[in-house]
Design an enzyme around this catalytic site. Structure first.
Site, PDB file in Angstrom:
ATOM      1  N   LYS A   1     -25.681  71.434  73.756  1.00  0.00           N
ATOM      2  CA  LYS A   1     -26.248  72.221  74.942  1.00  0.00           C
ATOM      3  C   LYS A   1     -27.462  71.303  75.690  1.00  0.00           C
ATOM      4  CE  LYS A   1     -28.773  74.839  77.756  1.00  0.00           C
ATOM      5  NZ  LYS A   1     -29.348  73.728  78.493  1.00  0.00           N
TER       6      LYS A   1
ATOM      7  N   GLU B   1     -37.687  69.629  66.259  1.00  0.00           N
ATOM      8  CA  GLU B   1     -38.557  68.416  66.789  1.00  0.00           C
ATOM      9  C   GLU B   1     -39.370  68.890  68.154  1.00  0.00           C
ATOM     10  OE1 GLU B   1     -40.248  65.840  68.700  1.00  0.00           O
ATOM     11  OE2 GLU B   1     -38.408  64.777  69.137  1.00  0.00           O
TER      12      GLU B   1
ATOM     13  N   CYS C   1     -42.586  63.216  73.922  1.00  0.00           N
ATOM     14  CA  CYS C   1     -43.566  64.299  73.040  1.00  0.00           C
ATOM     15  C   CYS C   1     -44.386  63.266  71.763  1.00  0.00           C
ATOM     16  CB  CYS C   1     -42.377  64.812  72.199  1.00  0.00           C
ATOM     17  SG  CYS C   1     -41.177  63.819  71.248  1.00  0.00           S
TER      18      CYS C   1
ATOM     19  N   GLU D   1     -50.612  70.399  74.906  1.00  0.00           N
ATOM     20  CA  GLU D   1     -49.778  69.337  75.244  1.00  0.00           C
ATOM     21  C   GLU D   1     -49.599  69.494  76.970  1.00  0.00           C
ATOM     22  OE1 GLU D   1     -45.323  69.294  74.456  1.00  0.00           O
ATOM     23  OE2 GLU D   1     -45.719  67.256  73.815  1.00  0.00           O
TER      24      GLU D   1
HETATM   25  P1  ADP Z   1     -39.404  72.031  77.526  1.00  0.00           P
HETATM   26  O1  ADP Z   1     -39.206  70.771  76.575  1.00  0.00           O
HETATM   27  O2  ADP Z   1     -38.770  71.415  79.115  1.00  0.00           O
HETATM   28  O3  ADP Z   1     -40.575  72.694  77.755  1.00  0.00           O
HETATM   29  P2  ADP Z   1     -37.653  74.160  76.492  1.00  0.00           P
HETATM   30  O4  ADP Z   1     -38.138  73.913  75.319  1.00  0.00           O
HETATM   31  O5  ADP Z   1     -37.767  75.192  77.478  1.00  0.00           O
HETATM   32  O6  ADP Z   1     -38.091  72.714  77.575  1.00  0.00           O
HETATM   33  O7  ADP Z   1     -36.186  73.425  76.677  1.00  0.00           O
HETATM   34  C1  ADP Z   1     -35.451  72.564  75.886  1.00  0.00           C
HETATM   35  C2  ADP Z   1     -34.043  73.036  75.796  1.00  0.00           C
HETATM   36  O8  ADP Z   1     -34.014  74.253  75.233  1.00  0.00           O
HETATM   37  C3  ADP Z   1     -33.198  73.138  77.098  1.00  0.00           C
HETATM   38  O9  ADP Z   1     -31.892  72.475  76.680  1.00  0.00           O
HETATM   39  C4  ADP Z   1     -33.128  74.233  77.545  1.00  0.00           C
HETATM   40  O10 ADP Z   1     -32.025  74.922  78.115  1.00  0.00           O
HETATM   41  C5  ADP Z   1     -33.099  75.298  75.898  1.00  0.00           C
HETATM   42  N1  ADP Z   1     -33.566  76.512  76.035  1.00  0.00           N
HETATM   43  C6  ADP Z   1     -34.444  77.151  76.666  1.00  0.00           C
HETATM   44  N2  ADP Z   1     -34.612  78.412  76.232  1.00  0.00           N
HETATM   45  C7  ADP Z   1     -33.852  78.561  75.364  1.00  0.00           C
HETATM   46  C8  ADP Z   1     -33.379  79.859  74.505  1.00  0.00           C
HETATM   47  N3  ADP Z   1     -34.083  80.909  74.641  1.00  0.00           N
HETATM   48  N4  ADP Z   1     -32.442  79.467  73.573  1.00  0.00           N
HETATM   49  C9  ADP Z   1     -31.790  78.453  73.228  1.00  0.00           C
HETATM   50  N5  ADP Z   1     -32.092  77.267  74.088  1.00  0.00           N
HETATM   51  C10 ADP Z   1     -32.984  77.271  75.084  1.00  0.00           C
END
Ligand code: ADP
Length: 488
Positions: free
Chosen positions: A181, A256, A289, A387
């Site tokens: 995903k 990570e 990161c 961050e």
């Molecule tokens: P960022 O690193 O941009 O702050 P996120 O942690 O929100 O981003 O997103 C990193 C990945 O996690 C993306 O692929 C996003 O679509 C996915 N993601 C966001 N919310 C969820 C969730 N509730 N469950 C699983 N995957 C998620």
């Protein structure tokens, strides 16, 4: 008919890749390029239905893939790497248009490493994975690495294909089937990778891609009882949601996450090298990161360090990431840029001083934030503990080693640290006290895939790389046999 679009003259599929077929969704979401703000693709917007279908396809394909002789799995991964190399320029330009990182870096280092990720784990599977036997009093122990099942891999937008393949390559090598995903802000190269795996001859269902918004498609993936492993790179907040969702099935997770990593320069260091390295922390517009965004400099070299740092930063060229001369590209979205602005504004309200940068690059328009250095920051303030994920560095001074270590460890994170010193004993002493998954001494970003990579505290759970990735995707089994009982 599956939908495609042209991005920089490269044809990219817009639908999911499930069970070896392109599958659409009832609705789409817009993929906007940070380079010029244009909608470049309308991507299938997956939900629980597509998530379930992808896991089911991966589950069905798993037994045959897991049973394949390791040499065959490895050969297939090498074919994927060959195709990545053949399409290196296409992948590089699409990634740049999609996420705004430099084309120069994608061509020179990122995409070659994508291919290397597949080659490394293919070779690891064949050459390095030993199955030890040892005996105690007539009982033989045989350790084996059994593929665990379906691996759900959830990846971020800042280094999309590179970070995806850090997970995809070891998972496939280990014999897992995969549902990837990708992040909704940069979904295109994952779709291209699906075509590559098909062309390489990967059986249908072994590699699947589900597109969509994290909150819509993610929970159905992470709570599915047929999922054996979840590997995620992204934010701490999302990791908490995933851990909670995975808890019902006790699905093992590897995380990570973010960082607020320190960069420590002692007065005995090669100052020029240290400063050059500190400026590198602006790479990818600070959306890394690992970036060591808290510069900690020994008092006696503070003035010299800042003067040289400002000179070097002023020489950086900001602009279109497709141009070879550009050093810093745009931020990923306007929302993200506004978040960065908020951090800097609040820091200045609290009395911090902006030495350089401190706002949008108004000459360029678009999503460009100037590389920024902030000093006189109040201890414990937000800009030192949270961050920012942008081209914003803080600079503080320290008097001695103890103070440097205390400041370095003074956050909830523990991803990386950079240490510049000319004294090897000091390097060992300080490194031993730092809470970090990786300490780079007199260097930055050097990455050998045999080395563990990951973070402590809120920076992550588990490690990636070599044996650490491989072990994660396997159920390690010990078979203990009473060899005296053999009748023949
Ligand atoms: P960022 O690193 O941009 O702050 P996120 O942690 O929100 O981003 O997103 C990193 C990945 O996690 C993306 O692929 C996003 O679509 C996915 N993601 C966001 N919310 C969820 C969730 N509730 N469950 C699983 N995957 C998620």
């Amino acid at each position: 008919m599956s939908r495609t679009t042209k991005v920089a003259d490269v044809t990219v599929a817009l639908d999911h890749w499930i069970g070896g077929e392109r599958v659409g969704s009832a609705s789409t979401f817009d993929d906007v390029s940070p380079v010029d703000g244009r909608v470049i693709a309308r991507i299938a917007r997956g939900g629980p239905g597509e998530a379930d279908a992808a896991v089911a396809a991966a589950r069905a394909a798993f037994p045959e893939w897991a049973a394949k002789p390791p040499a065959e799995r490895a050969a297939l991964l090498h074919r994927v790497a060959d195709l990545v190399e053949q399409r290196l320029e296409q992948l590089a330009i699409v990634e740049t248009v999609d996420n705004g990182a430099l084309l120069r870096s994608h061509l020179r280092s990122v995409m070659p490493r994508v291919a290397h990720n597949f080659r490394f784990f293919a070779d690891y599977l064949v050459n390095d994975l030993h199955h030890p036997n040892f005996e105690t009093r007539g009982h033989r122990n045989h350790v084996s690495w059994d593929p665990s099942g379906v691996a759900v891999l959830i990846t971020p937008w800042n280094a999309p294909l590179m970070l995806a393949t850090w997970k995809v390559a070891p998972a496939l090598a280990a014999g897992c089937s995969v549902v990837l995903k990708p992040a909704e802000w940069s979904p295109l190269t994952a779709s291209m990778l699906a075509d590559i795996t098909a062309e390489a001859g990967m059986p249908a269902g072994v590699f699947n891609v589900v597109q969509g918004l994290g909150e819509e498609v993610g929970p159905a993936l992470t709570s599915n009882p047929d999922v054996a492993r979840i590997s995620f790179t992204g934010s701490v907040q999302t990791a908490r949601l995933i851990a909670a969702s995975a808890a019902a099935n006790l699905t093992p997770c590897s995380f990570e996450l973010g960082g607020k990593s320190p960069f420590i320069a002692f007065a005995d260091a090669d100052l020029d090298a240290a400063v050059a390295n500190a400026v590198e922390q602006y790479d990818n517009a600070g959306q890394v990161c690992l970036a060591t965004t808290r510069l900690l400099v020994e008092e006696s070299v503070h003035d010299e360090f800042v003067a040289r740092f400002v000179d070097r930063t002023n020489a950086l060229r900001q602009g279109d990431p497709r141009h070879a001369a550009t050093d810093i590209g745009p931020q990923i979205t306007d929302e993200h840029l506004r978040r960065i602005e908020g951090f800097v504004q609040r820091a200045t309200v609290d009395g911090a001083k902006v030495v350089i940068g401190g706002g949008r690059n108004s000459e360029l328009g678009g999503l460009f934030y100037r590389p920024t250095l902030i000093t006189d920051v109040a201890p414990g303030s937000e800009i030192l503990t949270e961050e920012v994920f942008g081209p914003v560095l803080t600079l503080q001074t320290f008097a001695d080693e103890d103070e440097a270590v205390a400041m370095a460890n003074g956050t909830d994170f523990g991803l990386a640290a950079v240490l510049f010193t000319g004294d090897p004993q000091r390097a060992r002493r300080v490194s031993a006290q730092l809470v970090a998954g990786t300490v780079w001494v007199n260097c930055f970003f050097v990455r050998d895939l045999r080395a563990p990579f990951g973070g402590s505290r809120h920076s992550g759970v588990g490690r990636e790389g070599g044996t650490w990735s491989f072990d994660f995707y396997c159920d390690v089994k010990n078979t203990c046999t009473n060899v005296d009982r053999w009748t023949r």
